[in-house]
Write an enzyme that holds these catalytic residues in place. Structure first.
Site, short mmCIF file in Angstrom:
data_model
loop_
_atom_site.label_atom_id
_atom_site.label_comp_id
_atom_site.label_asym_id
_atom_site.label_seq_id
_atom_site.Cartn_x
_atom_site.Cartn_y
_atom_site.Cartn_z
N THR A 27 0.87 -1.17 0.00
CA THR A 27 0.00 0.00 0.00
C THR A 27 0.91 1.23 0.00
OG1 THR A 27 -0.07 0.24 2.41
CG2 THR A 27 -1.72 -1.21 1.40
N GLY A 56 3.01 -1.29 4.79
CA GLY A 56 2.30 -0.10 5.23
C GLY A 56 3.33 1.01 5.38
N VAL A 82 7.30 -2.42 7.15
CA VAL A 82 7.23 -0.96 7.24
C VAL A 82 7.89 -0.34 6.00
CG1 VAL A 82 7.88 1.06 8.59
CG2 VAL A 82 7.22 -1.06 9.75
N LYS A 83 7.10 0.46 5.30
CA LYS A 83 7.58 1.10 4.08
C LYS A 83 8.16 2.47 4.44
CE LYS A 83 5.73 1.06 -0.60
NZ LYS A 83 4.49 1.26 -1.33
N VAL A 84 9.40 2.67 4.03
CA VAL A 84 10.16 3.85 4.46
C VAL A 84 10.72 4.55 3.23
CG1 VAL A 84 12.17 4.58 5.82
CG2 VAL A 84 10.80 2.64 6.59
#
Ligand code: E4P
Length: 219
Positions: A27, A56, A82-84
């Site tokens: 996402t 996310g 975790v999207k960074v």
């Protein structure tokens, strides 16, 4: 090659799961905004539905805030990644998350140099944005080629997750280059099934049998 769906639409994800073609989901803030649903509950609902990794994205740009949001996202479910963003603060956070056992997907990668940094920081996934490079007259797939080669040369564990996919050709090219994962809009997943000769052939088989006037069980 693993297929992730690039969507925040629950119905699309459910259909992809029913087809047996969804290994995970990505996402981003734009996709969740488009869905009209709240941020964290949407990531959580998707993570509950999908057995594989669900990315996310943090909405922060400053190191400490990225850590706070990333830990919150990671706490939603065991399969949340975790999207960074690919910034100095983002990659610093990736290294911290790695020490905490939190998996990360480094997003908005547009160069091989950036991908090298993400691997050195300990990212679980790097997301080169192919379509957006094509949009500005560059060859997005060349970046995938470079990243796959560089990661192979040094034995990095970071997986190459081809993002910003626009067509089935992107999938075929990425698979030919040995990319680990592609994240697809639902429309592209549908397109992968399609060939006009399949439709024509199926119509003909069924029409030929119908002409016999017999049913499936009749000999
Ligand atoms: C996936 O992780 C990305 O957020 C996504 O593929 C971006 O795609 P777009 O360029 O079509 O917005």
């Amino acid at each position: 090659m693993q297929f992730f769906l690039d969507t925040a639409e629950i119905q699309e994800i459910q259909t992809g799961l029913d087809w047996g073609m969804v290994d995970g989901v990505t996402t981003n803030p734009s996709l969740i905004a488009k869905s009209g649903r709240p941020y964290l509950p949407t990531v959580q609902a998707i993570a509950k539905l999908v057995p594989g990794p669900v990315s996310g994205e943090v909405l922060a740009t400053e190191y400490n805030e990225i850590l706070t949001q990333g830990r919150r996202l990671s706490g939603l479910a065991e399969n949340v990644v975790v999207k960074v963003p690919l910034t100095p603060a983002g990659l610093r956070a990736v290294a911290t998350f790695k020490k905490e056992g939190i998996r990360t997907n480094v997003t908005l990668c547009f160069s091989a140099a950036q991908a090298l940094l993400a691997a050195k920081a300990g990212a679980a996934y790097i997301s080169p944005f192919i379509g957006r490079l094509d949009d500005v007259g560059e060859e997005g797939m060349e970046l995938v080629d470079q990243v796959v080669t560089i990661y192979h040369n040094y034995g990095f564990d970071t997986k190459v997750l081809v993002a910003s996919v626009r067509s089935p050709i992107h999938i075929i090219q990425a698979a030919s280059l040995g990319a680990d994962v592609a994240t697809l809009p639902f429309k592209v997943l549908e397109q992968l099934y399609k060939h006009p000769l399949t439709d024509v052939g199926l119509d003909r088989f069924l029409a030929d049998w119908k002409k016999t006037g017999k049913n499936f069980e009749e000999s």
